[in-house]
Design a protein around this motif. Structure first.
Motif, PDB file in Angstrom:
ATOM      1  N   PHE A 202       0.795  -1.224   0.000  1.00  0.00           N
ATOM      2  CA  PHE A 202       0.000   0.000   0.000  1.00  0.00           C
ATOM      3  C   PHE A 202       0.834   1.285   0.000  1.00  0.00           C
ATOM      4  O   PHE A 202       0.529   2.215  -0.762  1.00  0.00           O
ATOM      5  CB  PHE A 202      -0.988  -0.020   1.169  1.00  0.00           C
ATOM      6  CG  PHE A 202      -1.983  -1.144   1.076  1.00  0.00           C
ATOM      7  CD1 PHE A 202      -2.883  -1.211   0.027  1.00  0.00           C
ATOM      8  CD2 PHE A 202      -2.008  -2.151   2.025  1.00  0.00           C
ATOM      9  CE1 PHE A 202      -3.800  -2.251  -0.077  1.00  0.00           C
ATOM     10  CE2 PHE A 202      -2.911  -3.196   1.934  1.00  0.00           C
ATOM     11  CZ  PHE A 202      -3.811  -3.256   0.873  1.00  0.00           C
ATOM     12  N   PRO A 203       1.894   1.395   0.809  1.00  0.00           N
ATOM     13  CA  PRO A 203       2.707   2.615   0.722  1.00  0.00           C
ATOM     14  C   PRO A 203       3.316   2.820  -0.663  1.00  0.00           C
ATOM     15  O   PRO A 203       3.372   3.948  -1.162  1.00  0.00           O
ATOM     16  CB  PRO A 203       3.782   2.384   1.790  1.00  0.00           C
ATOM     17  CG  PRO A 203       3.147   1.476   2.780  1.00  0.00           C
ATOM     18  CD  PRO A 203       2.305   0.547   1.944  1.00  0.00           C
ATOM     19  N   LYS A 210       1.221   9.344  -6.224  1.00  0.00           N
ATOM     20  CA  LYS A 210       1.773  10.684  -6.033  1.00  0.00           C
ATOM     21  C   LYS A 210       2.729  11.076  -7.152  1.00  0.00           C
ATOM     22  O   LYS A 210       2.827  12.251  -7.515  1.00  0.00           O
ATOM     23  CB  LYS A 210       2.495  10.763  -4.677  1.00  0.00           C
ATOM     24  CG  LYS A 210       1.562  10.645  -3.485  1.00  0.00           C
ATOM     25  CD  LYS A 210       2.309  10.530  -2.168  1.00  0.00           C
ATOM     26  CE  LYS A 210       2.953  11.838  -1.759  1.00  0.00           C
ATOM     27  NZ  LYS A 210       3.511  11.760  -0.386  1.00  0.00           N
ATOM     28  N   THR A 211       3.436  10.094  -7.695  1.00  0.00           N
ATOM     29  CA  THR A 211       4.413  10.380  -8.749  1.00  0.00           C
ATOM     30  C   THR A 211       3.834  10.256 -10.152  1.00  0.00           C
ATOM     31  O   THR A 211       4.549  10.419 -11.128  1.00  0.00           O
ATOM     32  CB  THR A 211       5.617   9.439  -8.625  1.00  0.00           C
ATOM     33  OG1 THR A 211       5.170   8.074  -8.659  1.00  0.00           O
ATOM     34  CG2 THR A 211       6.374   9.691  -7.326  1.00  0.00           C
ATOM     35  N   GLY A 212       2.537   9.948 -10.237  1.00  0.00           N
ATOM     36  CA  GLY A 212       1.909   9.843 -11.544  1.00  0.00           C
ATOM     37  C   GLY A 212       2.192   8.556 -12.274  1.00  0.00           C
ATOM     38  O   GLY A 212       1.952   8.461 -13.483  1.00  0.00           O
ATOM     39  N   ASN A 213       2.677   7.542 -11.555  1.00  0.00           N
ATOM     40  CA  ASN A 213       2.977   6.267 -12.190  1.00  0.00           C
ATOM     41  C   ASN A 213       1.779   5.324 -12.223  1.00  0.00           C
ATOM     42  O   ASN A 213       1.888   4.211 -12.737  1.00  0.00           O
ATOM     43  CB  ASN A 213       4.156   5.596 -11.480  1.00  0.00           C
ATOM     44  CG  ASN A 213       5.472   6.265 -11.828  1.00  0.00           C
ATOM     45  OD1 ASN A 213       5.939   6.173 -12.953  1.00  0.00           O
ATOM     46  ND2 ASN A 213       6.057   6.954 -10.867  1.00  0.00           N
ATOM     47  N   CYS A 214       0.679   5.726 -11.633  1.00  0.00           N
ATOM     48  CA  CYS A 214      -0.578   5.001 -11.795  1.00  0.00           C
ATOM     49  C   CYS A 214      -1.701   6.030 -11.799  1.00  0.00           C
ATOM     50  O   CYS A 214      -1.512   7.186 -11.400  1.00  0.00           O
ATOM     51  CB  CYS A 214      -0.784   3.960 -10.701  1.00  0.00           C
ATOM     52  SG  CYS A 214      -1.077   4.620  -9.054  1.00  0.00           S
ATOM     53  N   ASP A 215      -2.871   5.600 -12.245  1.00  0.00           N
ATOM     54  CA  ASP A 215      -4.029   6.495 -12.293  1.00  0.00           C
ATOM     55  C   ASP A 215      -4.852   6.423 -11.017  1.00  0.00           C
ATOM     56  O   ASP A 215      -5.477   7.413 -10.609  1.00  0.00           O
ATOM     57  CB  ASP A 215      -4.921   6.116 -13.479  1.00  0.00           C
ATOM     58  CG  ASP A 215      -4.186   6.187 -14.801  1.00  0.00           C
ATOM     59  OD1 ASP A 215      -3.766   7.292 -15.174  1.00  0.00           O
ATOM     60  OD2 ASP A 215      -4.015   5.129 -15.440  1.00  0.00           O
ATOM     61  N   VAL A 216      -4.882   5.241 -10.408  1.00  0.00           N
ATOM     62  CA  VAL A 216      -5.705   4.981  -9.232  1.00  0.00           C
ATOM     63  C   VAL A 216      -4.885   4.153  -8.250  1.00  0.00           C
ATOM     64  O   VAL A 216      -4.135   3.259  -8.665  1.00  0.00           O
ATOM     65  CB  VAL A 216      -6.987   4.194  -9.591  1.00  0.00           C
ATOM     66  CG1 VAL A 216      -7.872   3.997  -8.363  1.00  0.00           C
ATOM     67  CG2 VAL A 216      -7.756   4.882 -10.713  1.00  0.00           C
ATOM     68  N   SER A 224      -4.591   5.007   3.393  1.00  0.00           N
ATOM     69  CA  SER A 224      -5.764   5.610   2.749  1.00  0.00           C
ATOM     70  C   SER A 224      -6.164   6.908   3.437  1.00  0.00           C
ATOM     71  O   SER A 224      -6.509   7.896   2.772  1.00  0.00           O
ATOM     72  CB  SER A 224      -6.926   4.623   2.764  1.00  0.00           C
ATOM     73  OG  SER A 224      -7.240   4.221   4.085  1.00  0.00           O
ATOM     74  N   PHE A 225      -6.117   6.921   4.772  1.00  0.00           N
ATOM     75  CA  PHE A 225      -6.472   8.145   5.491  1.00  0.00           C
ATOM     76  C   PHE A 225      -5.432   9.246   5.262  1.00  0.00           C
ATOM     77  O   PHE A 225      -5.771  10.428   5.165  1.00  0.00           O
ATOM     78  CB  PHE A 225      -6.619   7.850   6.982  1.00  0.00           C
ATOM     79  CG  PHE A 225      -7.819   7.014   7.322  1.00  0.00           C
ATOM     80  CD1 PHE A 225      -9.086   7.362   6.887  1.00  0.00           C
ATOM     81  CD2 PHE A 225      -7.675   5.858   8.063  1.00  0.00           C
ATOM     82  CE1 PHE A 225     -10.192   6.589   7.196  1.00  0.00           C
ATOM     83  CE2 PHE A 225      -8.773   5.075   8.387  1.00  0.00           C
ATOM     84  CZ  PHE A 225     -10.034   5.436   7.950  1.00  0.00           C
ATOM     85  N   THR A 226      -4.173   8.864   5.174  1.00  0.00           N
ATOM     86  CA  THR A 226      -3.125   9.837   4.879  1.00  0.00           C
ATOM     87  C   THR A 226      -3.344  10.451   3.498  1.00  0.00           C
ATOM     88  O   THR A 226      -3.253  11.675   3.328  1.00  0.00           O
ATOM     89  CB  THR A 226      -1.744   9.167   4.942  1.00  0.00           C
ATOM     90  OG1 THR A 226      -1.534   8.641   6.256  1.00  0.00           O
ATOM     91  CG2 THR A 226      -0.639  10.160   4.612  1.00  0.00           C
ATOM     92  N   ALA A 227      -3.639   9.607   2.511  1.00  0.00           N
ATOM     93  CA  ALA A 227      -3.869  10.097   1.148  1.00  0.00           C
ATOM     94  C   ALA A 227      -5.062  11.045   1.105  1.00  0.00           C
ATOM     95  O   ALA A 227      -5.014  12.103   0.461  1.00  0.00           O
ATOM     96  CB  ALA A 227      -4.085   8.918   0.208  1.00  0.00           C
ATOM     97  N   GLU A 230      -4.270  14.409   2.474  1.00  0.00           N
ATOM     98  CA  GLU A 230      -3.372  15.175   1.612  1.00  0.00           C
ATOM     99  C   GLU A 230      -4.032  15.596   0.298  1.00  0.00           C
ATOM    100  O   GLU A 230      -3.351  16.061  -0.614  1.00  0.00           O
ATOM    101  CB  GLU A 230      -2.106  14.370   1.354  1.00  0.00           C
ATOM    102  CG  GLU A 230      -1.273  14.188   2.630  1.00  0.00           C
ATOM    103  CD  GLU A 230       0.008  13.396   2.415  1.00  0.00           C
ATOM    104  OE1 GLU A 230       0.218  12.886   1.285  1.00  0.00           O
ATOM    105  OE2 GLU A 230       0.803  13.292   3.373  1.00  0.00           O
ATOM    106  N   GLY A 231      -5.343  15.436   0.209  1.00  0.00           N
ATOM    107  CA  GLY A 231      -6.089  16.003  -0.906  1.00  0.00           C
ATOM    108  C   GLY A 231      -6.454  15.058  -2.023  1.00  0.00           C
ATOM    109  O   GLY A 231      -7.102  15.478  -2.994  1.00  0.00           O
ATOM    110  N   TYR A 232      -6.090  13.791  -1.916  1.00  0.00           N
ATOM    111  CA  TYR A 232      -6.486  12.840  -2.950  1.00  0.00           C
ATOM    112  C   TYR A 232      -7.962  12.486  -2.792  1.00  0.00           C
ATOM    113  O   TYR A 232      -8.495  12.470  -1.678  1.00  0.00           O
ATOM    114  CB  TYR A 232      -5.591  11.601  -2.913  1.00  0.00           C
ATOM    115  CG  TYR A 232      -4.203  11.933  -3.414  1.00  0.00           C
ATOM    116  CD1 TYR A 232      -3.887  11.836  -4.762  1.00  0.00           C
ATOM    117  CD2 TYR A 232      -3.229  12.422  -2.538  1.00  0.00           C
ATOM    118  CE1 TYR A 232      -2.622  12.185  -5.225  1.00  0.00           C
ATOM    119  CE2 TYR A 232      -1.973  12.783  -2.990  1.00  0.00           C
ATOM    120  CZ  TYR A 232      -1.674  12.660  -4.339  1.00  0.00           C
ATOM    121  OH  TYR A 232      -0.441  13.027  -4.801  1.00  0.00           O
TER     122      TYR A 232
END
Length: 364
Positions: A202-203, A210-216, A224-227, A230-232
């Motif tokens: 998961f991390p 965050k780096t744009g290497n996946c879409d989802v 999940s709560f951290t993401a 942070e605005g996701y």
């Protein structure tokens, strides 16, 4: 192209973790019983006399917190047995270790389907509500985040066939987060064949997002709560998809057959821990933060408090009202529909559910 970049990203991360592991960090062991790496147990220094020992699988998630509480407060010894923890990174790894008898009892959610149907393990109690915090997330500027109202029966679910088809989705496959992906796709009228699912922890999945290497990214707490903080944007959750889930106590076939008396003691101690954690949620949140930190996850006390609130443990009183195994059968049916489990294996789930142990432990 994005899939190739994600694979390269994952391989680079794995190499970095491997190099770090070779560095001999003395703080790499699990907090609950001193395990150093997957499938290995450390030598216990406490003299426990003639108490029987149970090999207990733990993971770096909330569902192992009652085990940590038992160890810290010696509820195992008070109930006449001793816990020896064996650390695993996720439920898939736990299942792979079942055949080698590397653990006797553990706590699983979606991965319990394979434990019962393929490995012959038994579900003996449901101990935690695992729906909360199971999210698929995207960047705020993703077209997926802008697509609303695709399925009126699920008003809080975002995405559409057009925006999601072809997406690269990072998650730990074979886990409850994988179930979340599949149910999300189903609600949107898609199948797993319409996307590219890449397996990583998961991390790492969050870093890929965050780096744009996946879409989802499909994530578990605390990531999940951290993401989310942070605005996701959360595009689906098991709650918004109306998929009930429990974490369950799973025991190996051998332990179920040969160690019933110790398992009764274990279940009794486990619910003593659940009752204590539910009674003092501030204590539970701090303990969860310590657990995550000890096992290498970055989070905050606020995120831990949210998880404790949204994913409550089953108390000993609530346990008397739950139909054990119902959740894992629901998940099993979904696995079959998505060709993640052979249909011929599905009847094994019901055959490997036993509520007599929890009834004896809690006296009902």
């Amino acid at each position: 192209m994005k899939l190739k970049k994600l694979i390269a990203f994952f391989l680079a991360g794995a190499m970095a973790l491997s190099l770090a592991a070779c560095g001999g960090n003395d703080n790499s062991s699990s907090a609950a019983g001193g395990t150093s790496e997957t499938g290995n147990t450390a030598t216990e220094s406490t003299d426990t006399g003639d108490l029987p020992t149970l090999k207990v699988a733990v993971m770096p998630f909330l569902n192992s917190l009652p085990i940590e509480y038992m160890v810290q407060n010696k509820l195992d010894e008070a109930n006449g047995f001793k816990i020896e923890t064996v650390y695993f990174s996720n439920g898939g790894a736990m299942n792979e270790a079942l055949a080698a008898d590397q653990w006797e009892v553990g706590t699983l959610s979606a991965a319990a389907v394979n434990s019962l149907a393929i490995y012959g393990a038994y579900c003996i109690a449901d101990i935690g509500h695992s729906e909360g915090g199971l999210y698929t997330l995207v960047s705020p500027d993703s077209p997926i985040a802008q697509a609303t109202g695709t399925n009126p029966s699920y008003p809080d679910v975002l995405g559409s066939p057009e925006t999601v088809k072809g997406a690269v989705i990072a998650t730990s496959t074979g886990t409850i987060s994988h179930l979340n992906i599949n149910k999300w796709l189903e609600v949107l009228g898609l199948t797993p064949d319409d996307v590219q699912i890449v397996s990583m922890d998961f991390p790492a999945a969050y870093q890929a997002l965050k780096t744009g290497n996946c879409d989802v990214a499909a994530l578990n707490p605390p990531t999940s709560f951290t993401a989310e903080s942070e605005g996701y944007v959360v595009t689906s959750s098991l709650s918004s998809l109306n998929v009930p889930q429990y974490d369950s106590i799973i025991v190996s076939n051998k332990a179920y057959t040969e160690r019933r008396d110790v398992l009764v003691k274990y279940v009794k101690a486990f619910f003593q821990a659940c009752d204590a954690l539910q009674a003092d949620q501030d204590m539970a949140a701090q303990m969860l933060l310590d657990w995550y930190t000890a096992n290498g996850s970055e989070t905050t006390l606020e995120a831990c408090a949210t998880e404790i609130e949204t994913r409550p443990f089953v108390t000993s009183e609530e346990a008397k009202t739950i139909t054990i195994g119902e959740s894992v059968e629901i998940t099993g049916e979904f696995w079959v529909s998505q060709q993640l489990l052979e249909e011929s294996r599905f009847p094994e789930i019901a055959k490997h559910v036993d509520d007599s142990i929890v009834k004896e432990a809690l006296g009902f």
